[in-house]
Design an enzyme around this catalytic site. Structure first.
Site, PDB file in Angstrom:
ATOM      1  N   ASN A 218     -19.151 -21.987   1.335  1.00  0.00           N
ATOM      2  CA  ASN A 218     -19.109 -22.685   2.751  1.00  0.00           C
ATOM      3  C   ASN A 218     -18.357 -22.152   3.800  1.00  0.00           C
ATOM      4  OD1 ASN A 218     -16.296 -23.472   2.632  1.00  0.00           O
ATOM      5  ND2 ASN A 218     -16.985 -24.431   0.523  1.00  0.00           N
TER       6      ASN A 218
ATOM      7  N   LYS B  52     -28.807 -10.745 -13.033  1.00  0.00           N
ATOM      8  CA  LYS B  52     -29.109 -10.974 -11.798  1.00  0.00           C
ATOM      9  C   LYS B  52     -30.605 -11.436 -11.906  1.00  0.00           C
ATOM     10  CE  LYS B  52     -30.684  -8.901  -7.375  1.00  0.00           C
ATOM     11  NZ  LYS B  52     -31.121  -7.819  -6.889  1.00  0.00           N
TER      12      LYS B  52
END
Ligand code: CTP
Length: 418
Positions: free
Chosen positions: A211, A289
């Site tokens: 954030n 990944k």
């Protein structure tokens, strides 16, 4: 700080080797350093190496013929007395008022501010005898920096490691600045936990949910409280500063690690939760990944999220370990005060500093995220106040003053809480 004199008392613990670095760092800040070594300290560092660093100003013997009344002279000539490392034994002897060697005689004779940097095995630090001695010394006005948590030379882990040398130097500077300005340290002896910054919740080894929090407001609060004498632990998400004056910074990454670090810092007198903790984390972060389909297809990706623990609500839970004062923030984009009032009740904290993080927030100046200014609505059990738009440092100063007032009347505060 040029020309000010530090009397450094080195007592006998493994951390004594760091005192050599401390001498250099103090000198770099312009202090003149004179040293006293206890007999045990001389098992770890030699008077010769200390003398080489501080221009021969080293003392070891209360009864040396040339040193008649040196304990009085030494204590009078210093502007501040620092005990680093302060072993459990030295703290006990200080608390008991013993004066059977040069170090303890100087401390008993001293009329100057005294700062101790405890260093010992975690079990010795946690022992009730040590706790009582430290409390007694703090009640007499002795200042303390550390100890810190971490791996110890003895192979154990926990609270007991001497505060980082830079923190000790900062604490000496703060102490002298406070006494020079006649400034008081109303939070001396109080412990405070502050959370700040964002958390990162991993999706896979290279991606995460984050954030926009910078952590600046929480950092400013930590510094403001430390300046007033509090022993501050700042648990900071990614982007944490390497160091802040007189603040113990504990860097963390995820909400779960932030909770763990907060719990390790307990008990504290005050907790201020300024972190923007991610409300959810990925249920099962991928070990490798995540790859796009090789055929170039535009397949979407669904992530399963689970709620993170609410750190503020946990710290606010009623019970014997609850801090005297728990303060939260509320980042809202609409109905700021109504939402924040409900949030305070829901989480069980004492105060909430609410801010409007919408693009129209901050009295029209835009979201306070990453912005120097903040517009706070201060929510308490008895109502709310609208603070003017201020710098984050000014908000921190205002909150710190409120905390001082509340602790001074803490019995009144506890009675007034619902
Ligand atoms: N907080 C926390 N732990 C969480 C979430 C929030 O400690 N998991 C704290 C924040 O540090 C802040 C307060 O709770 O002091 C409010 O945070 P905010 O993001 O405004 O509220 P949320 O609890 O996330 O609620 P909502 O997103 O629904 O407004």
């Amino acid at each position: 700080m040029d020309g000010l004199r530090v009397l450094l008392i080195i007592s006998g613990g493994v951390a004594a080797y760091k005192s050599l670095d401390l001498i250099r760092r103090l000198q770099e800040r312009g202090f003149t350093v004179t040293c006293v070594l206890t007999e045990a300290a001389q098992q770890f560092v030699t008077p010769l190496s200390v003398a080489a660093l501080c221009g021969g100003r080293v003392h070891t013997d209360l009864f040396a013929p040339e040193a008649a009344l040196s304990h009085i002279t030494l204590s009078r000539e210093a502007d501040v007395v620092v005990v680093a490392p302060a072993t459990a034994n030295t703290l006990a002897r200080m608390a008991a008022g013993l004066a059977d060697d040069l170090a303890t005689a100087v401390l008993l004779a001293s009329d100057k501010p005294v700062l101790v940097a405890p260093a010992m095995n975690p079990a010795m630090w946690a022992a009730s005898a040590t706790r009582e001695n430290v409390e007694r010394l703090e009640a007499r006005g002795v200042h303390r920096v550390g100890p810190e948590c971490g791996d110890m030379a003895c192979g154990e882990t926990g609270a007991g490691r001497m505060a980082d040398v830079s923190r000790i130097v900062d604490a000496v500077g703060d102490l002298l600045a406070a006494s020079a300005s006649g400034g008081s340290r109303p939070l001396a002896g109080r412990t405070v936990l502050v959370t700040a910054g964002p958390t990162h919740e991993p999706i896979d080894p290279v991606r995460f949910i984050a954030n926009r929090s910078s952590g600046r407001q929480g950092q400013a609060i930590a510094v403001a409280l430390a300046r007033l004498g509090a022993d501050v632990t700042l648990v900071h998400g990614p982007g944490s500063p390497a160091s802040l004056p007189s603040v113990r910074v504990v860097p963390v990454t995820t909400a779960l690690s932030m909770l763990e670090a907060c719990e390790a810092a307990l008990p504290v007198d005050v907790a201020v939760c300024a972190a923007a903790v991610a409300d959810w984390r990925i249920e099962l972060p991928a070990g490798q990944k995540i790859k796009k389909p090789e055929d170039g297809g535009a397949a979407g990706l669904s992530l399963s999220l689970v709620p993170n623990p609410d750190i503020l609500a946990r710290l606010s839970r009623p019970g014997p370990g609850r801090p005297d004062l728990v303060v939260g923030f509320a980042a809202e984009t609409r109905d700021v005060i109504e939402n924040a009032v409900r949030k305070r009740a829901r989480k069980g904290c004492d105060w909430i500093l609410a801010n409007d993080v919408s693009d129209q927030g901050n009295r029209g100046q835009g979201s306070p995220f990453g912005h120097a200014l903040n517009t706070i609505h201060f929510i308490t059990p008895s109502g709310h106040e609208d603070w003017p738009t201020m710098s984050k440092e000014e908000v921190a100063g205002m909150l710190a003053n409120r905390i001082v007032d509340a602790l001074e009347t803490s019995s009144t505060l506890r009675r007034s809480l619902p």
